[in-house]
Design a protein around this motif. Sequence first.
Motif, mmCIF file in Angstrom:
data_model
loop_
_atom_site.group_PDB
_atom_site.id
_atom_site.type_symbol
_atom_site.label_atom_id
_atom_site.label_comp_id
_atom_site.label_asym_id
_atom_site.label_seq_id
_atom_site.Cartn_x
_atom_site.Cartn_y
_atom_site.Cartn_z
ATOM 1 N N HIS A 29 0.825 -1.210 0.000
ATOM 2 C CA HIS A 29 0.000 0.000 0.000
ATOM 3 C C HIS A 29 0.861 1.263 0.000
ATOM 4 C CE1 HIS A 29 -2.920 2.924 1.777
ATOM 5 N NE2 HIS A 29 -3.794 2.213 1.089
ATOM 6 N N SER A 91 -2.617 7.744 3.987
ATOM 7 C CA SER A 91 -3.672 6.917 3.407
ATOM 8 C C SER A 91 -4.019 5.803 4.391
ATOM 9 C CB SER A 91 -3.221 6.352 2.061
ATOM 10 O OG SER A 91 -3.128 7.377 1.112
ATOM 11 N N ASN A 130 -13.356 4.474 2.815
ATOM 12 C CA ASN A 130 -13.954 3.864 1.628
ATOM 13 C C ASN A 130 -15.304 3.182 1.852
ATOM 14 O OD1 ASN A 130 -11.570 4.621 0.329
ATOM 15 N ND2 ASN A 130 -10.591 2.661 0.752
ATOM 16 N N ASN A 131 -16.005 3.539 2.930
ATOM 17 C CA ASN A 131 -17.271 2.866 3.228
ATOM 18 C C ASN A 131 -18.422 3.281 2.316
ATOM 19 O OD1 ASN A 131 -15.584 3.440 5.727
ATOM 20 N ND2 ASN A 131 -16.827 1.743 6.472
ATOM 21 N N TYR A 160 -16.912 6.905 -2.428
ATOM 22 C CA TYR A 160 -16.367 6.609 -1.095
ATOM 23 C C TYR A 160 -16.854 7.636 -0.053
ATOM 24 C CZ TYR A 160 -13.462 3.773 -4.170
ATOM 25 O OH TYR A 160 -13.032 2.893 -5.140
ATOM 26 N N GLY A 172 -9.336 8.825 -7.548
ATOM 27 C CA GLY A 172 -9.107 7.706 -6.651
ATOM 28 C C GLY A 172 -9.636 6.380 -7.165
ATOM 29 N N SER A 187 -7.903 1.287 -6.193
ATOM 30 C CA SER A 187 -8.908 2.332 -6.015
ATOM 31 C C SER A 187 -9.133 2.618 -4.535
ATOM 32 C CB SER A 187 -10.245 1.914 -6.646
ATOM 33 O OG SER A 187 -10.113 1.676 -8.028
ATOM 34 N N GLY A 188 -9.528 3.858 -4.228
ATOM 35 C CA GLY A 188 -9.859 4.233 -2.860
ATOM 36 C C GLY A 188 -9.429 5.660 -2.554
ATOM 37 N N THR A 189 -9.885 6.168 -1.430
ATOM 38 C CA THR A 189 -9.416 7.492 -1.016
ATOM 39 C C THR A 189 -7.932 7.451 -0.687
ATOM 40 O OG1 THR A 189 -10.132 7.083 1.280
ATOM 41 C CG2 THR A 189 -11.673 8.232 -0.168
ATOM 42 N N SER A 190 -7.401 6.251 -0.470
ATOM 43 C CA SER A 190 -5.953 6.108 -0.289
ATOM 44 C C SER A 190 -5.188 6.559 -1.523
ATOM 45 C CB SER A 190 -5.594 4.640 -0.001
ATOM 46 O OG SER A 190 -5.909 4.288 1.311
#
Length: 220
Positions: A29, A91, A130-131, A160, A172, A187-190
């Motif tokens: 990550h 992240s 990411n919920n 997200y 993202g 993918s993700g807010t990370s």
Amino acid sequence: GNNTDFSCKVIAGYDYVNNDTNPMDDHYHGTHVAGIIAANGSIVGVAPGAKIVAIKALDSAGSGSFDDIDAGINWCANNATIFNISVISMSIGTLLSLYNSYCDSSYSSTASAIDNAVAKNITVVVATGNNGNTSAISSPACIRKSTRGGAVSKSDGVVYNRNNITDILAPGVSINSTYLTGYISLSGTSMATPHVAGAIALLKQFKKLEKNVKGKSRCF
């Protein structure tokens, strides 16, 4: 170890999981996030000329403690001048606890660490989670002085976690970046958070150069 001559891409850091000065990523990550910020190879990051200070606060499974996270933030604040640290990209976030307002009172130690970093002119960008929640975000993004980074798709659809204290949105979804071996799309807010951090690094460098130019005398 730490390298104050800045000859490497990763110039410094600390591993709070294993308590040593070798913050090597053994998850993936962090490598992906770092590439989004500063890769300068087959894939080019937002700020390809930036140097990286690596703080390892999560283990090989991607889990960790707020104590180690706080220690990492404080390490950056305490070494900001030595390594010219201008932005922290985080992240990370809680999976179950979400907040629809500021949460400093629930995470006082982390809030204090972020306040300390901001006082050293370091912007602390944190992923909102990411919920898929439209009114609440994860911690530590909910800490007041953090810069909360949410995500959009490549068609600018908001995805997200996000709410009314989310500060900024960035790409993202399906972001191709560095992996432990090669490259991978995630993918993700990370992935959105390092886009924001890289842009902030560029803006701060621009303002610094602009100030230096304005401060020079000219002869004609």
